[in-house]
Every structure is written in C-alpha cells, then in structure tokens.
Design an enzyme around this catalytic site. Sequence first.
Site, PDB file in Angstrom:
ATOM      1  CB  SER A   2     -28.709  23.210  39.600  1.00 13.86           C
ATOM      2  OG  SER A   2     -27.624  23.360  38.715  1.00 13.86           O
ATOM      3  CB  THR A   3     -29.162  26.976  36.721  1.00 11.60           C
ATOM      4  OG1 THR A   3     -28.459  25.832  36.245  1.00 11.60           O
ATOM      5  CG2 THR A   3     -28.758  28.202  35.939  1.00 11.60           C
ATOM      6  CG  HIS A  34     -25.723  21.228  40.641  1.00  7.17           C
ATOM      7  ND1 HIS A  34     -26.600  21.017  39.609  1.00  7.17           N
ATOM      8  CD2 HIS A  34     -25.729  20.104  41.388  1.00  7.17           C
ATOM      9  CE1 HIS A  34     -27.113  19.801  39.731  1.00  7.17           C
ATOM     10  NE2 HIS A  34     -26.606  19.231  40.810  1.00  7.17           N
ATOM     11  CG  MET A  89     -29.041  23.049  33.745  1.00  6.97           C
ATOM     12  SD  MET A  89     -28.146  23.753  32.339  1.00  6.97           S
ATOM     13  CE  MET A  89     -28.607  25.486  32.427  1.00  6.97           C
ATOM     14  CG  ASP A 100     -28.352  15.976  40.360  1.00  8.55           C
ATOM     15  OD1 ASP A 100     -28.308  14.738  40.531  1.00  8.55           O
ATOM     16  OD2 ASP A 100     -27.791  16.784  41.106  1.00  8.55           O
TER      17      ASP A 100
END
Length: 196
Positions: free
Chosen positions: A16-17, A43, A136, A139
């Site tokens: 993700s991030t 993401h 973050m 997930d």
Amino acid sequence: QTPCHGPRDLVIIGVSTGGPPVVQKILSALPADLPACILIAQHMPATFTGPFAKRLDSVCKISVSEAVNGDKFKNGHAYVCPGGKHIGVRMRGPLPEVAVTDEPRDALYKPTVNVLMETAGRCLGRRTMGVMLTGMGSDGCEGARILKEKGGCLIAQNEASCVVYGMPKAVVDARLANLILDADDIAQAIISTVKG
C-alpha cells in the site's frame, strides 16, 4: 524465523502506502527466467495501475502487465491488479488462473490483499510465497493467516525500510512471517525460495 523452503511457483505481493518504489526495486532485481508467476495487489486508484504496470515492464527483465480476468499463469511474468478491482487465484480444472473480480464490493481497499492471500492459499498453498510490503493498516493479515495454514510461506518487509510499517507489522505481530527482511534483500529471497 523459519526460512521459506521452495520450490514455489507463485509469488504474491501485498502493498500500500509507499509501495511503488519498493515494488520496482524488487521486481527490477528479478531475472527474466524466474520460474514463477507474480501477482500484485497494490492499493492504488484505477487510473494509476495501468501506467504503473507499463513503467515496471519497461524497467524490469521480467514482463509486467495489468491483470485481466482469466489471465494464465506465466513464469517470469508479474500481474498488477487493476485499481478498483480485486485480484486472486482460482482453479480452472487442474490449472490456476488469475481472477480479477468486483467482490467483495464492501472491502475497504480495492484491491484488498486479503483476497489475494486467501485465494492463493486455498488454491495453491505450498506453491505460494507471500510478500507483505510497506502500507498502513492491517489489510492482508487475515488472508496471510489462511495462506500460512495451507502451507504457504511469508516474508514481511522490515520497519527500517518501510514508509509505513503497518501491513508488515500486522503479520509480524500475528507471528505469521517466516522472514523479516530489508527491502534490499527481498528480491534475493524470492529468487532463492522460488528455485528451492
């Protein structure tokens, strides 16, 4: 920490991030003849995943494309999930293929790493190596639990090399990670595990 034993011919990446530079670093270090297929749940909004896949394809020895529902597993190929969809694995007879779906529609993230980890675990268990990268939240942790139960192995990125130590921390805290590695060391771990 117990090492990941191979050979394994599916590598799944949840991120993700802060992900794109790390994914590029790892994928660009893999050889063209890697004897595994790679599925990536990053993401990212729908408009960004196509260009992201194209950029990776231009800088990597392996080939990279945005996943399409029903894509066949190919060694030395990475599939990036289109933003706004989910990516996973399903069996078509004895052969696995890439599933790109809208379900679950109520997922907080699209793609959600949980779907990728869970379906890979249920379909291909011991053939699967999971990699949890910077991001973050948590997930992927539930899916990672199923992956491990089915014989998959899991690498988590270490805190020092993460932009956000959330998703990897969740699997580490749940004692699901076989190895906790710096971003610089993950590609080599993938190569050695895949080749067994």
